[in-house]
Design a protein around this motif. Sequence first.
Motif, PDB file in Angstrom:
ATOM      1  N   SER A 217       0.803  -1.226   0.000  1.00 38.11           N
ATOM      2  CA  SER A 217       0.000   0.000   0.000  1.00 38.11           C
ATOM      3  C   SER A 217       0.835   1.275   0.000  1.00 38.11           C
ATOM      4  CB  SER A 217      -0.921   0.014   1.227  1.00 38.11           C
ATOM      5  OG  SER A 217      -0.162   0.068   2.432  1.00 38.11           O
ATOM      6  N   LEU A 218       2.158   1.153  -0.030  1.00 38.49           N
ATOM      7  CA  LEU A 218       3.019   2.333   0.093  1.00 38.49           C
ATOM      8  C   LEU A 218       2.790   3.359  -1.005  1.00 38.49           C
ATOM      9  CD1 LEU A 218       6.612   1.264   1.200  1.00 38.49           C
ATOM     10  CD2 LEU A 218       5.035   2.763   2.397  1.00 38.49           C
ATOM     11  N   ASN A 219       2.573   2.907  -2.212  1.00 34.61           N
ATOM     12  CA  ASN A 219       2.439   3.837  -3.331  1.00 34.61           C
ATOM     13  C   ASN A 219       1.105   4.573  -3.337  1.00 34.61           C
ATOM     14  OD1 ASN A 219       4.964   3.446  -4.645  1.00 34.61           O
ATOM     15  ND2 ASN A 219       4.239   1.449  -5.357  1.00 34.61           N
ATOM     16  N   ASN A 220       0.152   4.123  -2.545  1.00 34.99           N
ATOM     17  CA  ASN A 220      -1.190   4.696  -2.576  1.00 34.99           C
ATOM     18  C   ASN A 220      -1.484   5.665  -1.433  1.00 34.99           C
ATOM     19  OD1 ASN A 220      -1.748   2.983  -4.803  1.00 34.99           O
ATOM     20  ND2 ASN A 220      -2.196   1.304  -3.407  1.00 34.99           N
ATOM     21  N   ARG A 221      -0.606   5.720  -0.442  1.00 32.09           N
ATOM     22  CA  ARG A 221      -0.854   6.563   0.731  1.00 32.09           C
ATOM     23  C   ARG A 221       0.442   7.251   1.153  1.00 32.09           C
ATOM     24  NH1 ARG A 221      -3.363   1.654   1.602  1.00 32.09           N
ATOM     25  NH2 ARG A 221      -5.613   1.682   1.948  1.00 32.09           N
ATOM     26  N   SER A 222       0.318   8.274   1.958  1.00 36.01           N
ATOM     27  CA  SER A 222       1.499   8.905   2.545  1.00 36.01           C
ATOM     28  C   SER A 222       2.096   7.935   3.566  1.00 36.01           C
ATOM     29  CB  SER A 222       1.121  10.212   3.239  1.00 36.01           C
ATOM     30  OG  SER A 222       0.335   9.940   4.391  1.00 36.01           O
ATOM     31  N   PHE A 242      10.308  -1.437   9.365  1.00 34.80           N
ATOM     32  CA  PHE A 242      10.344  -1.482   7.902  1.00 34.80           C
ATOM     33  C   PHE A 242      11.764  -1.764   7.411  1.00 34.80           C
ATOM     34  CE2 PHE A 242      10.312  -0.048   3.562  1.00 34.80           C
ATOM     35  CZ  PHE A 242       9.021  -0.322   3.114  1.00 34.80           C
ATOM     36  N   LYS A 243      12.754  -1.135   8.035  1.00 35.14           N
ATOM     37  CA  LYS A 243      14.139  -1.338   7.609  1.00 35.14           C
ATOM     38  C   LYS A 243      14.612  -2.750   7.934  1.00 35.14           C
ATOM     39  CE  LYS A 243      18.645   0.859   7.433  1.00 35.14           C
ATOM     40  NZ  LYS A 243      19.466   2.043   7.795  1.00 35.14           N
ATOM     41  N   LEU A 244      14.182  -3.295   9.081  1.00 36.07           N
ATOM     42  CA  LEU A 244      14.515  -4.680   9.417  1.00 36.07           C
ATOM     43  C   LEU A 244      13.940  -5.633   8.379  1.00 36.07           C
ATOM     44  CD1 LEU A 244      15.571  -6.830  11.494  1.00 36.07           C
ATOM     45  CD2 LEU A 244      13.284  -6.765  12.507  1.00 36.07           C
ATOM     46  N   PHE A 245      12.725  -5.354   7.937  1.00 32.58           N
ATOM     47  CA  PHE A 245      12.001  -6.235   7.012  1.00 32.58           C
ATOM     48  C   PHE A 245      12.558  -6.160   5.599  1.00 32.58           C
ATOM     49  CE2 PHE A 245       8.310  -7.698   4.567  1.00 32.58           C
ATOM     50  CZ  PHE A 245       7.842  -8.747   5.339  1.00 32.58           C
ATOM     51  N   THR A 246      12.921  -4.952   5.142  1.00 31.11           N
ATOM     52  CA  THR A 246      13.310  -4.743   3.746  1.00 31.11           C
ATOM     53  C   THR A 246      14.779  -4.398   3.537  1.00 31.11           C
ATOM     54  OG1 THR A 246      12.853  -2.363   3.768  1.00 31.11           O
ATOM     55  CG2 THR A 246      10.991  -3.846   3.284  1.00 31.11           C
ATOM     56  N   GLY A 247      15.462  -4.007   4.613  1.00 28.88           N
ATOM     57  CA  GLY A 247      16.838  -3.544   4.467  1.00 28.88           C
ATOM     58  C   GLY A 247      16.942  -2.081   4.091  1.00 28.88           C
ATOM     59  N   THR A 249      14.886   2.089   4.493  1.00 35.76           N
ATOM     60  CA  THR A 249      13.828   2.913   5.072  1.00 35.76           C
ATOM     61  C   THR A 249      12.678   2.976   4.064  1.00 35.76           C
ATOM     62  OG1 THR A 249      14.617   4.991   4.113  1.00 35.76           O
ATOM     63  CG2 THR A 249      15.556   4.335   6.258  1.00 35.76           C
ATOM     64  N   PRO A 250      11.469   3.363   4.503  1.00 39.03           N
ATOM     65  CA  PRO A 250      10.363   3.489   3.532  1.00 39.03           C
ATOM     66  C   PRO A 250      10.687   4.412   2.363  1.00 39.03           C
ATOM     67  CG  PRO A 250       9.517   3.575   5.769  1.00 39.03           C
ATOM     68  CD  PRO A 250      11.018   3.599   5.885  1.00 39.03           C
ATOM     69  N   THR A 251      11.349   5.531   2.644  1.00 37.15           N
ATOM     70  CA  THR A 251      11.705   6.477   1.575  1.00 37.15           C
ATOM     71  C   THR A 251      12.683   5.848   0.589  1.00 37.15           C
ATOM     72  OG1 THR A 251      11.366   8.352   3.074  1.00 37.15           O
ATOM     73  CG2 THR A 251      12.661   8.760   1.081  1.00 37.15           C
ATOM     74  N   GLU A 252      13.708   5.164   1.113  1.00 37.50           N
ATOM     75  CA  GLU A 252      14.680   4.494   0.249  1.00 37.50           C
ATOM     76  C   GLU A 252      14.007   3.411  -0.590  1.00 37.50           C
ATOM     77  OE1 GLU A 252      18.605   4.922   3.186  1.00 37.50           O
ATOM     78  OE2 GLU A 252      17.303   3.152   3.299  1.00 37.50           O
ATOM     79  N   PHE A 253      13.086   2.672   0.038  1.00 35.16           N
ATOM     80  CA  PHE A 253      12.399   1.583  -0.651  1.00 35.16           C
ATOM     81  C   PHE A 253      11.554   2.116  -1.812  1.00 35.16           C
ATOM     82  CE2 PHE A 253       8.999  -1.519  -1.294  1.00 35.16           C
ATOM     83  CZ  PHE A 253       9.708  -2.715  -1.261  1.00 35.16           C
ATOM     84  N   LEU A 254      10.862   3.227  -1.570  1.00 37.01           N
ATOM     85  CA  LEU A 254      10.034   3.819  -2.622  1.00 37.01           C
ATOM     86  C   LEU A 254      10.886   4.317  -3.785  1.00 37.01           C
ATOM     87  CD1 LEU A 254       7.354   5.758  -0.552  1.00 37.01           C
ATOM     88  CD2 LEU A 254       6.939   3.879  -2.149  1.00 37.01           C
ATOM     89  N   LYS A 255      12.023   4.922  -3.469  1.00 32.15           N
ATOM     90  CA  LYS A 255      12.918   5.403  -4.523  1.00 32.15           C
ATOM     91  C   LYS A 255      13.446   4.258  -5.350  1.00 32.15           C
ATOM     92  CE  LYS A 255      14.519   9.684  -2.283  1.00 32.15           C
ATOM     93  NZ  LYS A 255      15.695  10.370  -1.685  1.00 32.15           N
TER      94      LYS A 255
END
Length: 259
Positions: A217-222, A242-247, A249-255
Motif C-alpha cells: 500500500s506504500l504507493n497509494n498513501r502517505s 520497515f528497515k529490518l524487514f526490507t533492508g 527505510t520506507p523512503t529508500e524503498f520507494l525510490k
Amino acid sequence: MTETEMILETFIPTEKLKPFVKCYMIVNCDETIVNSMLPDTSLTFGFRYKGTTKYLTDVENSLPFAVVAGLRKSIQLMKDDTNTGNLLVIFNTEGAAAFFKEPLHNTFGEVLSLNEFSNFKTLNALEDGLCEAKSNEQRIHIIESFLLEKLCDYKQDPLIANAVRVIKEYNGLLKVKDLATNHFISLDAFEKRFRRATGASPKQFCYIVRMNSIIGSLNNRSLAQTAFEADYYDQAHFTKDFKLFTGQTPTEFLKQSAK
C-alpha cells in the motif's frame, strides 16, 4: 539486474501436490548476483544443481546442495556465483508441514541443511538426478517424484487453516489472544498448533503479513497514513520495523521501487 544475468522460470505443481506446493522456480545466473528476498508466509526448499550459492550474514556461508529456508522477520540475502542454478520449491503456508516429521518452528529465521531433518537424511540420488538432468522440465519431474515419495501421512489442521485465512484477511492487524478465543482454544494450545503447521508463531506470522500489506500500500498513501493504518503510532518504530524487514527505510524503498 539485466535479463542476461538471471533467467527465472516458474512451474505450477501437478494436482497431487497443489494442496502443498504453491510453485516451483528455477533460477539460473550467468553472472554473480546478490538476491534480496523479502520475508513471506511460504517456507522454501532450495536445491542447487550447479555452481555455488552463499547465504550472506556478517560473513558469506556457502550452502549445501539442499536447504530449507524458514519464515523470517528480516530480509534475506543470497549470493549466486557465476553459472549457478537453483531449483526452489515454494510451499503454501501450511503445505511444508506435510513433508516433515518434526514441528517446523525450529526453521524460523534460519537457512538449514535439509538433511538435518529425519525425512531427508539421504539426498544423494536426488542430487545426482538434478545435476545430470538435461532440461528444467526434467528437473521438475524429478523433484515432484521426490516430494511425492516424502509426503507424510498428514492431515491439514482446519483450525489453523482458518486462522491463517483470518490473519491474511485482516492484514495481520489483530491480537493473537482474540484469535485464539474466537477459535475456542487456549492461547498456549493455539500457539503450539500454529507453530507446528506454519513454522512461525501467530505473532510472528501476523508481523510478516502486516509488513507485506504495508509494502503493497506504500504507493497509494502517505508514509504517515500508512504507518497509522498499520497500528504504528510512532514513526520511528515504523521505520525501524520497515528497515529490518526490507533492508531500507520506507523512503529508500520507494525510490528503489520507482527505478
